[in-house]
Design a protein around this motif. Structure first.
Motif, PDB file in Angstrom:
ATOM      1  N   THR A  79     -17.791 -40.513 -21.428  1.00 55.31           N
ATOM      2  CA  THR A  79     -17.824 -39.186 -22.042  1.00 55.31           C
ATOM      3  C   THR A  79     -19.071 -38.429 -21.605  1.00 55.31           C
ATOM      4  O   THR A  79     -20.183 -38.950 -21.686  1.00 55.31           O
ATOM      5  CB  THR A  79     -17.789 -39.284 -23.573  1.00 55.31           C
ATOM      6  OG1 THR A  79     -16.591 -39.941 -23.982  1.00 55.31           O
ATOM      7  CG2 THR A  79     -17.832 -37.901 -24.213  1.00 55.31           C
ATOM      8  N   LYS A  80     -18.861 -37.184 -21.159  1.00 56.26           N
ATOM      9  CA  LYS A  80     -19.972 -36.335 -20.745  1.00 56.26           C
ATOM     10  C   LYS A  80     -19.828 -34.954 -21.360  1.00 56.26           C
ATOM     11  O   LYS A  80     -18.715 -34.497 -21.656  1.00 56.26           O
ATOM     12  CB  LYS A  80     -20.024 -36.219 -19.219  1.00 56.26           C
ATOM     13  CG  LYS A  80     -20.426 -37.502 -18.505  1.00 56.26           C
ATOM     14  CD  LYS A  80     -20.667 -37.250 -17.029  1.00 56.26           C
ATOM     15  CE  LYS A  80     -21.175 -38.506 -16.335  1.00 56.26           C
ATOM     16  NZ  LYS A  80     -21.490 -38.246 -14.906  1.00 56.26           N
ATOM     17  N   ASN A  81     -20.971 -34.290 -21.548  1.00 57.12           N
ATOM     18  CA  ASN A  81     -20.969 -32.918 -22.037  1.00 57.12           C
ATOM     19  C   ASN A  81     -20.645 -31.953 -20.902  1.00 57.12           C
ATOM     20  O   ASN A  81     -21.089 -32.143 -19.762  1.00 57.12           O
ATOM     21  CB  ASN A  81     -22.332 -32.558 -22.635  1.00 57.12           C
ATOM     22  CG  ASN A  81     -22.650 -33.356 -23.878  1.00 57.12           C
ATOM     23  OD1 ASN A  81     -21.776 -33.613 -24.702  1.00 57.12           O
ATOM     24  ND2 ASN A  81     -23.895 -33.749 -24.031  1.00 57.12           N
ATOM     25  N   VAL A  82     -19.885 -30.925 -21.216  1.00 55.33           N
ATOM     26  CA  VAL A  82     -19.613 -29.874 -20.242  1.00 55.33           C
ATOM     27  C   VAL A  82     -20.857 -28.990 -20.143  1.00 55.33           C
ATOM     28  O   VAL A  82     -21.389 -28.537 -21.151  1.00 55.33           O
ATOM     29  CB  VAL A  82     -18.387 -29.040 -20.662  1.00 55.33           C
ATOM     30  CG1 VAL A  82     -18.101 -27.955 -19.637  1.00 55.33           C
ATOM     31  CG2 VAL A  82     -17.171 -29.933 -20.833  1.00 55.33           C
ATOM     32  N   SER A  83     -21.324 -28.746 -18.934  1.00 56.49           N
ATOM     33  CA  SER A  83     -22.565 -28.010 -18.725  1.00 56.49           C
ATOM     34  C   SER A  83     -22.408 -26.529 -19.058  1.00 56.49           C
ATOM     35  O   SER A  83     -21.300 -26.042 -19.320  1.00 56.49           O
ATOM     36  CB  SER A  83     -23.029 -28.151 -17.277  1.00 56.49           C
ATOM     37  OG  SER A  83     -22.196 -27.395 -16.417  1.00 56.49           O
ATOM     38  N   ASP A  84     -23.522 -25.805 -19.016  1.00 56.98           N
ATOM     39  CA  ASP A  84     -23.490 -24.361 -19.255  1.00 56.98           C
ATOM     40  C   ASP A  84     -22.699 -23.630 -18.181  1.00 56.98           C
ATOM     41  O   ASP A  84     -22.293 -22.483 -18.377  1.00 56.98           O
ATOM     42  CB  ASP A  84     -24.920 -23.807 -19.308  1.00 56.98           C
ATOM     43  CG  ASP A  84     -25.694 -24.324 -20.523  1.00 56.98           C
ATOM     44  OD1 ASP A  84     -25.046 -24.739 -21.494  1.00 56.98           O
ATOM     45  OD2 ASP A  84     -26.937 -24.305 -20.485  1.00 56.98           O
ATOM     46  N   ASN A  85     -22.490 -24.275 -17.058  1.00 58.36           N
ATOM     47  CA  ASN A  85     -21.678 -23.695 -15.986  1.00 58.36           C
ATOM     48  C   ASN A  85     -20.218 -24.117 -16.086  1.00 58.36           C
ATOM     49  O   ASN A  85     -19.423 -23.838 -15.187  1.00 58.36           O
ATOM     50  CB  ASN A  85     -22.231 -24.101 -14.619  1.00 58.36           C
ATOM     51  CG  ASN A  85     -23.626 -23.564 -14.379  1.00 58.36           C
ATOM     52  OD1 ASN A  85     -23.955 -22.460 -14.798  1.00 58.36           O
ATOM     53  ND2 ASN A  85     -24.460 -24.330 -13.706  1.00 58.36           N
ATOM     54  N   GLY A  86     -19.872 -24.815 -17.173  1.00 59.68           N
ATOM     55  CA  GLY A  86     -18.494 -25.257 -17.366  1.00 59.68           C
ATOM     56  C   GLY A  86     -18.089 -26.418 -16.487  1.00 59.68           C
ATOM     57  O   GLY A  86     -16.899 -26.659 -16.275  1.00 59.68           O
ATOM     58  N   VAL A  87     -19.084 -27.194 -15.982  1.00 56.12           N
ATOM     59  CA  VAL A  87     -18.813 -28.237 -14.997  1.00 56.12           C
ATOM     60  C   VAL A  87     -19.167 -29.617 -15.544  1.00 56.12           C
ATOM     61  O   VAL A  87     -20.157 -29.782 -16.254  1.00 56.12           O
ATOM     62  CB  VAL A  87     -19.603 -27.966 -13.698  1.00 56.12           C
ATOM     63  CG1 VAL A  87     -19.415 -29.105 -12.698  1.00 56.12           C
ATOM     64  CG2 VAL A  87     -19.167 -26.647 -13.082  1.00 56.12           C
ATOM     65  N   VAL A  88     -18.342 -30.595 -15.203  1.00 51.24           N
ATOM     66  CA  VAL A  88     -18.624 -32.011 -15.452  1.00 51.24           C
ATOM     67  C   VAL A  88     -18.403 -32.752 -14.136  1.00 51.24           C
ATOM     68  O   VAL A  88     -17.380 -32.553 -13.475  1.00 51.24           O
ATOM     69  CB  VAL A  88     -17.708 -32.604 -16.538  1.00 51.24           C
ATOM     70  CG1 VAL A  88     -18.003 -34.088 -16.724  1.00 51.24           C
ATOM     71  CG2 VAL A  88     -17.896 -31.883 -17.851  1.00 51.24           C
ATOM     72  N   THR A  89     -19.340 -33.613 -13.760  1.00 50.59           N
ATOM     73  CA  THR A  89     -19.241 -34.346 -12.497  1.00 50.59           C
ATOM     74  C   THR A  89     -19.341 -35.846 -12.760  1.00 50.59           C
ATOM     75  O   THR A  89     -20.264 -36.299 -13.439  1.00 50.59           O
ATOM     76  CB  THR A  89     -20.339 -33.926 -11.507  1.00 50.59           C
ATOM     77  OG1 THR A  89     -20.227 -32.518 -11.253  1.00 50.59           O
ATOM     78  CG2 THR A  89     -20.195 -34.663 -10.189  1.00 50.59           C
ATOM     79  N   TYR A  90     -18.384 -36.589 -12.210  1.00 50.07           N
ATOM     80  CA  TYR A  90     -18.384 -38.054 -12.283  1.00 50.07           C
ATOM     81  C   TYR A  90     -18.562 -38.583 -10.852  1.00 50.07           C
ATOM     82  O   TYR A  90     -17.641 -38.488 -10.033  1.00 50.07           O
ATOM     83  CB  TYR A  90     -17.078 -38.567 -12.888  1.00 50.07           C
ATOM     84  CG  TYR A  90     -16.851 -38.137 -14.317  1.00 50.07           C
ATOM     85  CD1 TYR A  90     -17.356 -38.882 -15.371  1.00 50.07           C
ATOM     86  CD2 TYR A  90     -16.128 -36.983 -14.604  1.00 50.07           C
ATOM     87  CE1 TYR A  90     -17.144 -38.503 -16.683  1.00 50.07           C
ATOM     88  CE2 TYR A  90     -15.914 -36.592 -15.912  1.00 50.07           C
ATOM     89  CZ  TYR A  90     -16.422 -37.347 -16.945  1.00 50.07           C
ATOM     90  OH  TYR A  90     -16.225 -36.971 -18.242  1.00 50.07           O
ATOM     91  N   GLU A  91     -19.730 -39.104 -10.587  1.00 50.81           N
ATOM     92  CA  GLU A  91     -20.049 -39.574  -9.239  1.00 50.81           C
ATOM     93  C   GLU A  91     -19.891 -41.088  -9.124  1.00 50.81           C
ATOM     94  O   GLU A  91     -19.862 -41.808 -10.114  1.00 50.81           O
ATOM     95  CB  GLU A  91     -21.488 -39.179  -8.876  1.00 50.81           C
ATOM     96  CG  GLU A  91     -21.720 -37.675  -8.851  1.00 50.81           C
ATOM     97  CD  GLU A  91     -23.150 -37.304  -8.541  1.00 50.81           C
ATOM     98  OE1 GLU A  91     -23.365 -36.275  -7.892  1.00 50.81           O
ATOM     99  OE2 GLU A  91     -24.058 -38.065  -8.969  1.00 50.81           O
ATOM    100  N   ASN A  92     -19.800 -41.540  -7.856  1.00 49.01           N
ATOM    101  CA  ASN A  92     -19.783 -42.973  -7.536  1.00 49.01           C
ATOM    102  C   ASN A  92     -18.674 -43.711  -8.281  1.00 49.01           C
ATOM    103  O   ASN A  92     -18.881 -44.788  -8.846  1.00 49.01           O
ATOM    104  CB  ASN A  92     -21.148 -43.594  -7.844  1.00 49.01           C
ATOM    105  CG  ASN A  92     -21.375 -44.896  -7.110  1.00 49.01           C
ATOM    106  OD1 ASN A  92     -20.901 -45.067  -5.989  1.00 49.01           O
ATOM    107  ND2 ASN A  92     -22.087 -45.822  -7.734  1.00 49.01           N
ATOM    108  N   GLN A  93     -17.481 -43.131  -8.260  1.00 49.76           N
ATOM    109  CA  GLN A  93     -16.332 -43.714  -8.961  1.00 49.76           C
ATOM    110  C   GLN A  93     -15.483 -44.550  -8.005  1.00 49.76           C
ATOM    111  O   GLN A  93     -15.292 -44.198  -6.833  1.00 49.76           O
ATOM    112  CB  GLN A  93     -15.470 -42.604  -9.564  1.00 49.76           C
ATOM    113  CG  GLN A  93     -16.182 -41.737 -10.581  1.00 49.76           C
ATOM    114  CD  GLN A  93     -16.594 -42.507 -11.815  1.00 49.76           C
ATOM    115  OE1 GLN A  93     -15.817 -43.307 -12.339  1.00 49.76           O
ATOM    116  NE2 GLN A  93     -17.807 -42.264 -12.294  1.00 49.76           N
TER     117      GLN A  93
END
Length: 226
Positions: A112-126
């Motif tokens: 679970t991650k928070n959506v940033s002020d830019n409306g973006v969520v990034t999941y790296e190294n998956q």
């Protein structure tokens, strides 16, 4: 002799064409890892706007399965018992059923991650596989996004890409239409009768009573004298 040579050349050209076609088919590099980037957006006042806030939860629901050069996804991890077929990974109904299964059986083990002020969520190294994304906490003023699936890697223009972008759409919350009731006071509402004539009527009644009493007393005294 010349005809044989021409026939052999044609056969060689056909064989080369087939080999080139086979070699043009891309296959996923199973040793690689990838990135999933999600941008939340909505339609507001006829404009496409970015939606910041809220959370997004990532579940790895499937792994890549190879069968004679054909690649597909099969359930993995906590989703092995989900009983779903991943033939149509673009199905909204499949995503909704997997989200319901996750809520009941996986106990929120997702990332679970928070959506940033830019409306973006990034999941790296998956790791490569099929991923489910669920929004449990919506952004202020918006409804939750519907669950959706993302394949990693994803096929684009005949090539596998390991940097996958997704842009789910959320809806603006509608006003319920209920108006806030006005504040009430401790005073009771008037029923249409005003209070100011009451003292005047009382005084007038007393004056009339006094006049009547005087007249009555004077008439009695006059009768006694006669």
């Amino acid at each position: 002799m010349r005809k044989r040579i021409i026939s052999l050349l044609i056969m060689l050209i056909l064989i080369c064409s087939i080999c080139m076609s086979v070699s043009a088919v891309d296959v996923p590099n199973l040793t690689r890892k990838g990135t999933i980037t999600v941008t939340m957006h909505a339609k507001k006042d006829n404009k496409d706007v970015i939606v910041p806030g809220g959370t997004l939860t990532l579940y790895r629901v499937g792994e890549i399965h190879e069968d004679d050069g054909n690649y597909s996804f099969i359930p993995t991890g906590d989703f092995v018992g989900c009983g779903e077929s991943f033939e149509d990974v673009q199905s909204p109904e499949l995503a909704s059923r997997l989200a319901a299964y996750a809520e009941k059986n996986v106990n929120n083990k997702g990332d679970t991650k928070n959506v940033s002020d830019n409306g973006v969520v990034t999941y790296e190294n998956q790791e490569l596989g099929l991923y489910l994304l669920v929004q449990y906490e919506e952004a202020s003023g918006y409804n939750k996004a519907n669950p959706f699936l993302v394949a990693l890697p994803n096929m684009e223009d005949g090539k596998y890409t390991y940097e996958v972008d997704a842009s789910p759409k959320v809806n603006v919350k509608q006003d319920s239409g209920k108006k806030t009731p006005p504040k009430t006071t401790s005073k009771l509402p008037q029923t249409g009768q005003l209070n100011w004539p009451i003292p005047l009527l009382v005084v007038s009644g007393m004056v009339l009573f006094a006049i009547g009493w005087i007249l009555c007393f004077g008439r009695k005294k006059s009768d006694d004298e006669t």
